[in-house]
Design a protein around this motif. Structure first.
Motif, PDB file in Angstrom:
ATOM      1  N   GLY A  79       7.328 -59.139  30.419  1.00 59.02           N
ATOM      2  CA  GLY A  79       7.733 -58.428  31.629  1.00 59.02           C
ATOM      3  C   GLY A  79       8.754 -59.166  32.463  1.00 59.02           C
ATOM      4  O   GLY A  79       8.877 -58.938  33.671  1.00 59.02           O
ATOM      5  N   GLU A  80       9.518 -60.077  31.839  1.00 58.61           N
ATOM      6  CA  GLU A  80      10.553 -60.822  32.553  1.00 58.61           C
ATOM      7  C   GLU A  80      11.643 -61.234  31.580  1.00 58.61           C
ATOM      8  O   GLU A  80      11.411 -61.331  30.365  1.00 58.61           O
ATOM      9  N   GLY A  81      12.863 -61.426  32.128  1.00 58.57           N
ATOM     10  CA  GLY A  81      13.965 -61.862  31.287  1.00 58.57           C
ATOM     11  C   GLY A  81      15.293 -61.276  31.704  1.00 58.57           C
ATOM     12  O   GLY A  81      15.364 -60.425  32.595  1.00 58.57           O
ATOM     13  N   PRO A  82      16.370 -61.714  31.072  1.00 58.10           N
ATOM     14  CA  PRO A  82      17.728 -61.345  31.496  1.00 58.10           C
ATOM     15  C   PRO A  82      18.057 -59.861  31.351  1.00 58.10           C
ATOM     16  O   PRO A  82      18.719 -59.289  32.223  1.00 58.10           O
ATOM     17  N   SER A  83      17.641 -59.230  30.266  1.00 59.87           N
ATOM     18  CA  SER A  83      17.961 -57.820  30.077  1.00 59.87           C
ATOM     19  C   SER A  83      17.286 -56.961  31.135  1.00 59.87           C
ATOM     20  O   SER A  83      17.890 -56.044  31.699  1.00 59.87           O
ATOM     21  N   LEU A  84      16.024 -57.252  31.415  1.00 57.95           N
ATOM     22  CA  LEU A  84      15.290 -56.496  32.424  1.00 57.95           C
ATOM     23  C   LEU A  84      15.903 -56.687  33.802  1.00 57.95           C
ATOM     24  O   LEU A  84      16.010 -55.739  34.582  1.00 57.95           O
ATOM     25  N   ASP A  85      16.319 -57.920  34.102  1.00 52.88           N
ATOM     26  CA  ASP A  85      16.943 -58.179  35.399  1.00 52.88           C
ATOM     27  C   ASP A  85      18.305 -57.503  35.508  1.00 52.88           C
ATOM     28  O   ASP A  85      18.656 -56.958  36.556  1.00 52.88           O
ATOM     29  N   SER A  86      19.094 -57.539  34.438  1.00 49.74           N
ATOM     30  CA  SER A  86      20.410 -56.896  34.463  1.00 49.74           C
ATOM     31  C   SER A  86      20.279 -55.396  34.685  1.00 49.74           C
ATOM     32  O   SER A  86      21.080 -54.783  35.386  1.00 49.74           O
ATOM     33  N   MET A  87      19.257 -54.813  34.088  1.00 45.61           N
ATOM     34  CA  MET A  87      19.058 -53.379  34.194  1.00 45.61           C
ATOM     35  C   MET A  87      18.663 -52.960  35.604  1.00 45.61           C
ATOM     36  O   MET A  87      19.097 -51.913  36.099  1.00 45.61           O
ATOM     37  N   SER A  88      17.870 -53.785  36.278  1.00 47.06           N
ATOM     38  CA  SER A  88      17.276 -53.339  37.538  1.00 47.06           C
ATOM     39  C   SER A  88      17.757 -54.058  38.791  1.00 47.06           C
ATOM     40  O   SER A  88      17.639 -53.526  39.888  1.00 47.06           O
ATOM     41  N   LYS A  89      18.335 -55.271  38.620  1.00 44.33           N
ATOM     42  CA  LYS A  89      18.613 -56.079  39.811  1.00 44.33           C
ATOM     43  C   LYS A  89      20.080 -56.433  40.024  1.00 44.33           C
ATOM     44  O   LYS A  89      20.417 -57.038  41.038  1.00 44.33           O
ATOM     45  N   THR A  91      24.484 -56.421  38.159  1.00 42.23           N
ATOM     46  CA  THR A  91      25.378 -56.043  37.074  1.00 42.23           C
ATOM     47  C   THR A  91      25.398 -57.063  35.948  1.00 42.23           C
ATOM     48  O   THR A  91      25.701 -56.712  34.812  1.00 42.23           O
ATOM     49  N   TYR A  92      25.068 -58.343  36.239  1.00 40.71           N
ATOM     50  CA  TYR A  92      25.061 -59.338  35.174  1.00 40.71           C
ATOM     51  C   TYR A  92      24.124 -60.494  35.514  1.00 40.71           C
ATOM     52  O   TYR A  92      23.755 -60.710  36.673  1.00 40.71           O
ATOM     53  N   VAL A  93      23.743 -61.203  34.479  1.00 40.04           N
ATOM     54  CA  VAL A  93      22.909 -62.400  34.617  1.00 40.04           C
ATOM     55  C   VAL A  93      23.551 -63.509  33.794  1.00 40.04           C
ATOM     56  O   VAL A  93      23.945 -63.288  32.645  1.00 40.04           O
ATOM     57  N   TYR A  94      23.647 -64.707  34.365  1.00 44.99           N
ATOM     58  CA  TYR A  94      24.187 -65.860  33.642  1.00 44.99           C
ATOM     59  C   TYR A  94      23.176 -66.989  33.704  1.00 44.99           C
ATOM     60  O   TYR A  94      22.703 -67.356  34.777  1.00 44.99           O
ATOM     61  N   LEU A  95      22.842 -67.516  32.555  1.00 46.76           N
ATOM     62  CA  LEU A  95      21.929 -68.646  32.485  1.00 46.76           C
ATOM     63  C   LEU A  95      22.566 -69.718  31.610  1.00 46.76           C
ATOM     64  O   LEU A  95      22.616 -69.596  30.387  1.00 46.76           O
ATOM     65  N   PRO A  96      23.117 -70.794  32.215  1.00 44.63           N
ATOM     66  CA  PRO A  96      23.848 -71.803  31.440  1.00 44.63           C
ATOM     67  C   PRO A  96      22.959 -72.669  30.548  1.00 44.63           C
ATOM     68  O   PRO A  96      23.407 -73.150  29.511  1.00 44.63           O
ATOM     69  N   ASP A  97      21.700 -72.891  30.966  1.00 49.60           N
ATOM     70  CA  ASP A  97      20.826 -73.775  30.192  1.00 49.60           C
ATOM     71  C   ASP A  97      19.396 -73.255  30.276  1.00 49.60           C
ATOM     72  O   ASP A  97      18.713 -73.414  31.290  1.00 49.60           O
ATOM     73  N   LEU A  98      18.965 -72.633  29.217  1.00 51.01           N
ATOM     74  CA  LEU A  98      17.625 -72.027  29.206  1.00 51.01           C
ATOM     75  C   LEU A  98      16.531 -73.079  29.290  1.00 51.01           C
ATOM     76  O   LEU A  98      15.455 -72.832  29.839  1.00 51.01           O
ATOM     77  N   SER A 118      21.890 -70.781  25.930  1.00 56.54           N
ATOM     78  CA  SER A 118      22.439 -70.155  27.132  1.00 56.54           C
ATOM     79  C   SER A 118      22.681 -68.683  26.851  1.00 56.54           C
ATOM     80  O   SER A 118      22.714 -68.233  25.699  1.00 56.54           O
ATOM     81  N   LEU A 119      22.883 -67.903  27.932  1.00 59.29           N
ATOM     82  CA  LEU A 119      23.045 -66.463  27.742  1.00 59.29           C
ATOM     83  C   LEU A 119      23.832 -65.837  28.879  1.00 59.29           C
ATOM     84  O   LEU A 119      23.918 -66.360  29.986  1.00 59.29           O
ATOM     85  N   LEU A 120      24.424 -64.713  28.556  1.00 56.35           N
ATOM     86  CA  LEU A 120      25.085 -63.835  29.522  1.00 56.35           C
ATOM     87  C   LEU A 120      24.576 -62.419  29.272  1.00 56.35           C
ATOM     88  O   LEU A 120      24.530 -61.981  28.118  1.00 56.35           O
ATOM     89  N   SER A 121      24.214 -61.723  30.322  1.00 50.84           N
ATOM     90  CA  SER A 121      23.715 -60.359  30.171  1.00 50.84           C
ATOM     91  C   SER A 121      24.445 -59.454  31.154  1.00 50.84           C
ATOM     92  O   SER A 121      24.557 -59.776  32.337  1.00 50.84           O
ATOM     93  N   TYR A 137      24.238 -64.265  23.530  1.00 54.30           N
ATOM     94  CA  TYR A 137      23.497 -65.511  23.420  1.00 54.30           C
ATOM     95  C   TYR A 137      24.354 -66.590  22.767  1.00 54.30           C
ATOM     96  O   TYR A 137      25.193 -66.300  21.905  1.00 54.30           O
ATOM     97  N   ALA A 138      24.084 -67.832  23.150  1.00 56.45           N
ATOM     98  CA  ALA A 138      24.661 -68.996  22.481  1.00 56.45           C
ATOM     99  C   ALA A 138      23.518 -69.909  22.060  1.00 56.45           C
ATOM    100  O   ALA A 138      22.512 -70.029  22.771  1.00 56.45           O
ATOM    101  N   ALA A 139      23.654 -70.541  20.915  1.00 54.79           N
ATOM    102  CA  ALA A 139      22.583 -71.404  20.414  1.00 54.79           C
ATOM    103  C   ALA A 139      22.442 -72.672  21.250  1.00 54.79           C
ATOM    104  O   ALA A 139      21.345 -73.224  21.366  1.00 54.79           O
ATOM    105  N   ARG A 140      23.557 -73.121  21.851  1.00 56.73           N
ATOM    106  CA  ARG A 140      23.529 -74.363  22.612  1.00 56.73           C
ATOM    107  C   ARG A 140      23.673 -74.103  24.106  1.00 56.73           C
ATOM    108  O   ARG A 140      24.309 -73.126  24.512  1.00 56.73           O
ATOM    109  N   PRO A 141      23.126 -74.952  24.956  1.00 59.87           N
ATOM    110  CA  PRO A 141      23.320 -74.828  26.412  1.00 59.87           C
ATOM    111  C   PRO A 141      24.792 -75.014  26.792  1.00 59.87           C
ATOM    112  O   PRO A 141      25.575 -75.606  26.050  1.00 59.87           O
ATOM    113  N   GLN A 142      25.145 -74.496  27.940  1.00 59.22           N
ATOM    114  CA  GLN A 142      26.480 -74.665  28.529  1.00 59.22           C
ATOM    115  C   GLN A 142      27.587 -74.158  27.605  1.00 59.22           C
ATOM    116  O   GLN A 142      28.707 -74.680  27.632  1.00 59.22           O
TER     117      GLN A 142
END
Length: 234
Positions: A79-89, A91-98, A118-121, A137-142
């Motif tokens: 019930g949490e994560g980048p796709s859910l946040d992008s959809m409801s909160k 236009t985009y989510v950026y997480l440089p280091d998971l 890391s990820l961009l949504s 998604y990227a396999a490595r941070p940053q």
């Protein structure tokens, strides 16, 4: 040819946009969308598109790697994560280091094992509606720099336009098919009962309400089988 480590040239980006609008159906458009995202957005290793099913649920019909599906499954389970946040909160989510994120602690702990660094949504939306989410998604941070974000914003807007256009065309095609089927059913009733087009339409409408069946489904049954479920039962 695009280099995934650098932003595409204006000419290269124009080719990408034209390619998005060239696919014949919705699934092909979505698959093209994620394939091009990997080669267009600098730093991207995997990509997926999730379509909105409800305010808290997404379906992932296409992706470039099973890691994307596993990540989406985690988000729905927790019930949490980048796709859910992008959809409801937003236009985009950026997480440089998971690995060092406290934004979604349960999701981050599991997603880091996939591996995702890391990820961009991006929310896929038009002026009228939210269609889904494009997640990179990227396999490595940053792995995603400022240029990746800028390209992603433009690319996701074009992808949303292509998706909306494809859905509109599909809806028009379905409407035309339905109209043709209803016309065929009307023709059968007109010939069988020696009635006018208006009388056949009214008979279809009344039978649809009486049988609690959608008019299009009733018309399709008549057109395919030649049976007449509109006839009164003695």
């Amino acid at each position: 040819m695009l280099n995934k480590d650098h932003s595409p040239s204006p000419r290269g980006f124009a080719e990408v946009v034209r390619s998005l609008f060239a696919e014949p159906d919705l699934r092909a458009t979505l698959q093209r969308m994620v394939d091009l995202a990997v080669t267009t957005v600098p730093g991207c290793d995997y990509a997926g598109v999730s379509l909105v099913e409800s305010r808290t649920s997404l379906q992932t019909p296409v992706c470039t790697h099973d890691i994307v599906r596993r990540s989406d499954a985690l988000q729905l389970e927790l019930g949490e994560g980048p796709s859910l946040d992008s959809m409801s909160k937003g236009t985009y989510v950026y997480l440089p280091d998971l690995t060092s994120s406290t934004r979604w602690p349960r999701y981050a702990a599991e997603a880091a094992k996939l591996p995702i660094g890391s990820l961009l949504s991006f929310r896929l939306f038009t002026a009228r509606e939210t269609l889904g989410v494009l997640i990179l998604y990227a396999a490595r941070p940053q792995s995603f720099g400022e240029d990746a974000h800028e390209v992603g914003v433009i690319y996701s807007a074009q992808a949303a336009s292509a998706l909306a256009a494809n859905r509109h065309i599909a809806n028009l095609s379905r409407a035309l098919d339905t109209r043709e089927t209803i016309g065929q059913a009307q023709g059968i009733l007109m010939e069988r009962h020696h009635m006018t087009a208006d009388q056949a339409w009214e008979r279809l409408r009344e039978a649809s309400q009486k049988l609690n069946v959608k008019l299009a489904e009733l018309a399709e049954k008549i057109a395919l089988t030649g049976e007449d479920p509109t006839s009164p039962v003695d």
